[in-house]
Enzyme design. Sequence first.
Site, PDB file in Angstrom:
ATOM      1  N   ASP A   1       1.074  -1.354  -0.350  1.00 30.05           N
ATOM      2  CA  ASP A   1      -0.227   0.267  -0.134  1.00 30.05           C
ATOM      3  C   ASP A   1       0.973   1.344  -0.232  1.00 30.05           C
ATOM      4  OD1 ASP A   1      -3.367  -1.101  -0.015  1.00 30.05           O
ATOM      5  OD2 ASP A   1      -2.322  -1.147   2.027  1.00 30.05           O
TER       6      ASP A   1
ATOM      7  N   GLU B   1      -4.597   6.553   1.798  1.00 27.63           N
ATOM      8  CA  GLU B   1      -5.347   6.257   2.918  1.00 27.63           C
ATOM      9  C   GLU B   1      -4.023   5.968   3.829  1.00 27.63           C
ATOM     10  OE1 GLU B   1      -7.257   2.690   4.430  1.00 27.63           O
ATOM     11  OE2 GLU B   1      -7.125   2.348   2.103  1.00 27.63           O
TER      12      GLU B   1
ATOM     13  N   ASP C   1      -6.216   5.112  -3.000  1.00 31.70           N
ATOM     14  CA  ASP C   1      -6.534   4.031  -3.175  1.00 31.70           C
ATOM     15  C   ASP C   1      -5.252   3.540  -3.188  1.00 31.70           C
ATOM     16  OD1 ASP C   1      -6.168   2.358  -0.588  1.00 31.70           O
ATOM     17  OD2 ASP C   1      -8.708   2.725  -1.044  1.00 31.70           O
TER      18      ASP C   1
ATOM     19  N   ILE D   1      -4.372   0.129  -2.961  1.00 30.61           N
ATOM     20  CA  ILE D   1      -5.078  -0.917  -2.578  1.00 30.61           C
ATOM     21  C   ILE D   1      -5.665  -1.055  -1.827  1.00 30.61           C
ATOM     22  CG2 ILE D   1      -4.545  -4.086  -2.514  1.00 30.61           C
ATOM     23  CD1 ILE D   1      -1.398  -3.874  -2.306  1.00 30.61           C
ATOM     24  N   ASP D   2      -7.072  -1.002  -2.935  1.00 27.86           N
ATOM     25  CA  ASP D   2      -8.839  -1.259  -2.215  1.00 27.86           C
ATOM     26  C   ASP D   2      -8.536  -2.784  -1.918  1.00 27.86           C
ATOM     27  OD1 ASP D   2     -10.859   0.478  -1.305  1.00 27.86           O
ATOM     28  OD2 ASP D   2     -11.535  -1.200  -2.627  1.00 27.86           O
TER      29      ASP D   2
ATOM     30  N   THR E   1      -7.607  -4.697   0.432  1.00 31.39           N
ATOM     31  CA  THR E   1      -6.242  -5.259   1.427  1.00 31.39           C
ATOM     32  C   THR E   1      -6.426  -6.572   1.862  1.00 31.39           C
ATOM     33  OG1 THR E   1      -6.221  -2.557   1.527  1.00 31.39           O
ATOM     34  CG2 THR E   1      -4.648  -4.417   2.914  1.00 31.39           C
TER      35      THR E   1
ATOM     36  N   ASP F   1     -11.932   5.986  -1.189  1.00 27.77           N
ATOM     37  CA  ASP F   1     -12.611   4.784  -3.104  1.00 27.77           C
ATOM     38  C   ASP F   1     -13.384   5.526  -3.255  1.00 27.77           C
ATOM     39  OD1 ASP F   1     -11.655   2.535  -0.552  1.00 27.77           O
ATOM     40  OD2 ASP F   1     -13.072   3.760   1.397  1.00 27.77           O
TER      41      ASP F   1
END
Length: 387
Positions: free
Chosen positions: A56, A81, A157, A159-160, A162, A307
Amino acid sequence: MKVSDLIAELLNAAEKSAEMARAIRREESLFQLLIEEKTGDDKGRRFGFDFKTLADVIIQEMIRRDLEKKFPGMGKRVTGEENNKFTNTVGEAVTLEIKDNKKKTTSTLMKILDGNERAAGVLANLVHEEMNLPRPAELQAFEQLQLDKKAIGVWVDPIDGTAEYITGNRDTEFKPGENISQNGLPNVTVLVGVYEKATGQPLIGVINQPFFHTADGKSWTGRMVWGACIGDTKVTCIPASRRDVQMSEGGKHAVLTSMSDCKKLGTYLCESFEILTAPGAGYKLLCVIDRLCSAYVLSKDNTYRWDTCAPHAILKALGGGVVQFKGLLASDLSPGKRDQSLREQQITYHKSEPKANGSNAWCNAQGVIAYYDQEVLLALAEHLSRK
């Protein structure tokens, strides 16, 4: 700067990020090193515990670095994030910064990875790799448009999804482009959204789905979806042939939601809508864009600006949007007030939530409804208002 150049660079950044995500999953010994639990104000509301992975953070910082390199001054306009601070196993605090050459970046990563030179080298090579995708023909529509970089911000984001990324499962029933993945790597997305700082309106969205297709469950290929709505110019990569919504066998519009909201929303919507669930906020929003469902509805405050910004820009370019769930239900949707109410309830991206700290300052506190078609949105509002 030219809008077409900015979009081209965002596409490069998203694809490079996706390749990083795939490479880390391929390196099993590396992947096991990358999990660090979030604490305090950075702990998300979605889970009792949450994970910050080095994947991330390094992707987020890589996007920041690459945008800064192409457009000086843009790096500080990237917000995501993740914070970029780690504590290694001997208690040493390390700030992850992408340096100006591989050797220096490797040295920083080695401190985080407790001296693992091989793992640090693999990551540094990926970070410093150049990515130059062919420019989409659709960018021609933006060749004459300019944006002041001081007037925009970028939500990332990296890696949405996770949890899905970490577990690495795969829905064996998933058919790419045909149905909704119920779990696993296809639910992972990379989200990059640009918004106007004065108004908070989403302008440009890029979604990369790194794990879209696999023949053997190990070697994955991804895909990119993007769109932009700047002034009167609205362009997406979604071909017209993919813009017909898929209906359920009973002829109902499908609505995606979370497992936690499924029962509650189903009480009010089940007569006229098919209620479906899937992991990943970014993925559910992507399903609306792909017309695999007609809307994404969430009554709770557990999605965030990072997001929704990128998908919102794409949906806006397609004639849809993302509105506040509670705000919409309290709005006057009579014919004379409808258009104004829908404009006022669109989520914006420039102001934090009052009296909130850390990542929760940027949650979508009133919930969300993402939609492609205004008539479906109004039908949802009508049914939900009966509660």
